[in-house]
Design a protein around this motif. Structure first.
Motif, PDB file in Angstrom:
ATOM      1  N   VAL A  24      33.577  52.643  83.755  1.00 30.09           N
ATOM      2  CA  VAL A  24      33.725  53.440  84.969  1.00 30.09           C
ATOM      3  C   VAL A  24      34.460  54.706  84.555  1.00 30.09           C
ATOM      4  O   VAL A  24      35.560  54.642  84.011  1.00 30.09           O
ATOM      5  CB  VAL A  24      34.515  52.692  86.064  1.00 30.09           C
ATOM      6  CG1 VAL A  24      34.764  53.603  87.262  1.00 30.09           C
ATOM      7  CG2 VAL A  24      33.779  51.437  86.486  1.00 30.09           C
ATOM      8  N   LEU A 143      31.620  48.599  92.460  1.00 28.94           N
ATOM      9  CA  LEU A 143      32.005  48.648  91.044  1.00 28.94           C
ATOM     10  C   LEU A 143      32.267  47.246  90.498  1.00 28.94           C
ATOM     11  O   LEU A 143      31.890  46.934  89.368  1.00 28.94           O
ATOM     12  CB  LEU A 143      33.237  49.529  90.865  1.00 28.94           C
ATOM     13  CG  LEU A 143      33.022  51.015  91.181  1.00 28.94           C
ATOM     14  CD1 LEU A 143      34.344  51.757  91.170  1.00 28.94           C
ATOM     15  CD2 LEU A 143      32.012  51.639  90.233  1.00 28.94           C
ATOM     16  N   LYS A 144      32.888  46.413  91.293  1.00 31.06           N
ATOM     17  CA  LYS A 144      33.200  45.050  90.862  1.00 31.06           C
ATOM     18  C   LYS A 144      31.934  44.217  90.668  1.00 31.06           C
ATOM     19  O   LYS A 144      31.853  43.404  89.746  1.00 31.06           O
ATOM     20  CB  LYS A 144      34.109  44.395  91.903  1.00 31.06           C
ATOM     21  CG  LYS A 144      34.462  42.965  91.608  1.00 31.06           C
ATOM     22  CD  LYS A 144      35.317  42.367  92.721  1.00 31.06           C
ATOM     23  CE  LYS A 144      35.533  40.898  92.484  1.00 31.06           C
ATOM     24  NZ  LYS A 144      36.212  40.256  93.610  1.00 31.06           N
ATOM     25  N   ARG A 146      28.707  45.344  90.177  1.00 31.69           N
ATOM     26  CA  ARG A 146      27.572  46.004  89.523  1.00 31.69           C
ATOM     27  C   ARG A 146      27.101  45.162  88.336  1.00 31.69           C
ATOM     28  O   ARG A 146      27.849  44.334  87.828  1.00 31.69           O
ATOM     29  CB  ARG A 146      27.978  47.407  89.069  1.00 31.69           C
ATOM     30  CG  ARG A 146      28.906  47.433  87.857  1.00 31.69           C
ATOM     31  CD  ARG A 146      29.418  48.837  87.588  1.00 31.69           C
ATOM     32  NE  ARG A 146      30.063  48.954  86.306  1.00 31.69           N
ATOM     33  CZ  ARG A 146      31.326  48.634  86.061  1.00 31.69           C
ATOM     34  NH1 ARG A 146      32.091  48.161  87.035  1.00 31.69           N
ATOM     35  NH2 ARG A 146      31.832  48.790  84.848  1.00 31.69           N
ATOM     36  N   ASP A 151      27.062  51.629  83.360  1.00 28.95           N
ATOM     37  CA  ASP A 151      28.106  52.653  83.378  1.00 28.95           C
ATOM     38  C   ASP A 151      28.022  53.370  84.724  1.00 28.95           C
ATOM     39  O   ASP A 151      26.923  53.634  85.224  1.00 28.95           O
ATOM     40  CB  ASP A 151      27.894  53.687  82.273  1.00 28.95           C
ATOM     41  CG  ASP A 151      28.167  53.147  80.883  1.00 28.95           C
ATOM     42  OD1 ASP A 151      28.992  52.223  80.741  1.00 28.95           O
ATOM     43  OD2 ASP A 151      27.555  53.664  79.922  1.00 28.95           O
ATOM     44  N   VAL A 152      29.172  53.692  85.298  1.00 27.52           N
ATOM     45  CA  VAL A 152      29.208  54.416  86.568  1.00 27.52           C
ATOM     46  C   VAL A 152      30.140  55.604  86.417  1.00 27.52           C
ATOM     47  O   VAL A 152      31.256  55.468  85.895  1.00 27.52           O
ATOM     48  CB  VAL A 152      29.691  53.513  87.730  1.00 27.52           C
ATOM     49  CG1 VAL A 152      29.729  54.296  89.040  1.00 27.52           C
ATOM     50  CG2 VAL A 152      28.792  52.294  87.876  1.00 27.52           C
ATOM     51  N   LEU A 154      32.014  58.489  88.684  1.00 25.99           N
ATOM     52  CA  LEU A 154      32.431  58.885  90.027  1.00 25.99           C
ATOM     53  C   LEU A 154      32.932  60.319  89.950  1.00 25.99           C
ATOM     54  O   LEU A 154      33.704  60.655  89.049  1.00 25.99           O
ATOM     55  CB  LEU A 154      33.574  57.988  90.524  1.00 25.99           C
ATOM     56  CG  LEU A 154      33.373  56.478  90.424  1.00 25.99           C
ATOM     57  CD1 LEU A 154      34.658  55.755  90.789  1.00 25.99           C
ATOM     58  CD2 LEU A 154      32.235  56.035  91.317  1.00 25.99           C
ATOM     59  N   LEU A 163      40.584  53.886  92.926  1.00 27.19           N
ATOM     60  CA  LEU A 163      39.466  54.131  92.017  1.00 27.19           C
ATOM     61  C   LEU A 163      39.962  54.654  90.675  1.00 27.19           C
ATOM     62  O   LEU A 163      39.422  54.291  89.623  1.00 27.19           O
ATOM     63  CB  LEU A 163      38.465  55.102  92.648  1.00 27.19           C
ATOM     64  CG  LEU A 163      37.766  54.590  93.904  1.00 27.19           C
ATOM     65  CD1 LEU A 163      36.855  55.642  94.499  1.00 27.19           C
ATOM     66  CD2 LEU A 163      36.987  53.318  93.627  1.00 27.19           C
ATOM     67  N   ALA A 167      39.423  52.820  86.741  1.00 26.94           N
ATOM     68  CA  ALA A 167      38.579  53.605  85.840  1.00 26.94           C
ATOM     69  C   ALA A 167      38.975  53.377  84.389  1.00 26.94           C
ATOM     70  O   ALA A 167      40.146  53.226  84.063  1.00 26.94           O
ATOM     71  CB  ALA A 167      38.692  55.089  86.178  1.00 26.94           C
TER      72      ALA A 167
END
Length: 177
Positions: A24, A143-144, A146, A151-152, A154, A163, A167
């Motif tokens: 993240v 996010l938890k 996914r 990969d995310v 933000l 957040l 990260a």
């Protein structure tokens, strides 16, 4: 010499090539000047043959919405909500515009679980949270839950502390005078 491996999208999605947990990343800047950096990363991942999804929560335009994705090359898909305009923090957001962003958010959650993407960019997600279009808890839950290798990224100014806390990487861009 440059070599390129050509694999069809269906073959690539049948055999996952990544067995490590995705990251993240947060890109934040008060002036909102980070999209070029994020886009370069997205193009690099897509050029390597991995699926990339860019989701812009506040940008509208002609023929937008999940029914009309922008396809850049074979591996990069770009979604915007079905809005006639771009949303900002000083505007009144109509119920129809709120519903369009909700449809985009809900479609994103279902689609990502299919495993077709290696990178998802949630552009200006912090502003979507501030405007009440998506809740902070929903983003944390996304996010938890996914897919493990996803990969995310933000983006947005004034990213919520929750957040930032989860990260793996936080990039804060600022201007030096």
């Amino acid at each position: 010499m440059v070599a390129q491996l050509s694999v069809s999208v269906s073959e690539a999605s049948l055999s996952p090539t990544y067995d490590i947990e995705g990251l993240v990343q947060v890109f934040t800047c008060p002036q909102r000047h980070f999209f070029t950096t994020v886009m370069a990363q997205a193009l690099r991942v897509a050029a390597q043959g991995s699926g990339v999804l860019i989701v812009q929560f506040l940008k509208g335009g002609i023929q937008t919405g999940v029914e009309h994705p922008i396809q850049l090359g074979q591996h990069l898909t770009w979604w915007r909500p079905a809005l006639q305009r771009c949303l900002g923090d000083s505007q009144t957001i109509t119920p129809e515009e709120q519903a369009a962003v909700r449809r985009l958010w809900e479609h994103l959650q279902v689609t990502v679980q299919g495993g077709a993407y290696r990178l998802v960019v949630l552009d200006e997600v912090s502003l979507a949270i501030q405007l009440g279009l998506v809740s902070e808890a929903e983003v944390l839950n996304f996010l938890k839950n996914r897919p493990r290798p996803l990969d995310v990224v933000l983006t947005g100014p004034e990213m919520p502390p929750s957040l930032l806390a989860i990260a793996d990487q936080v990039t804060e861009l600022r201007r030096l005078i």
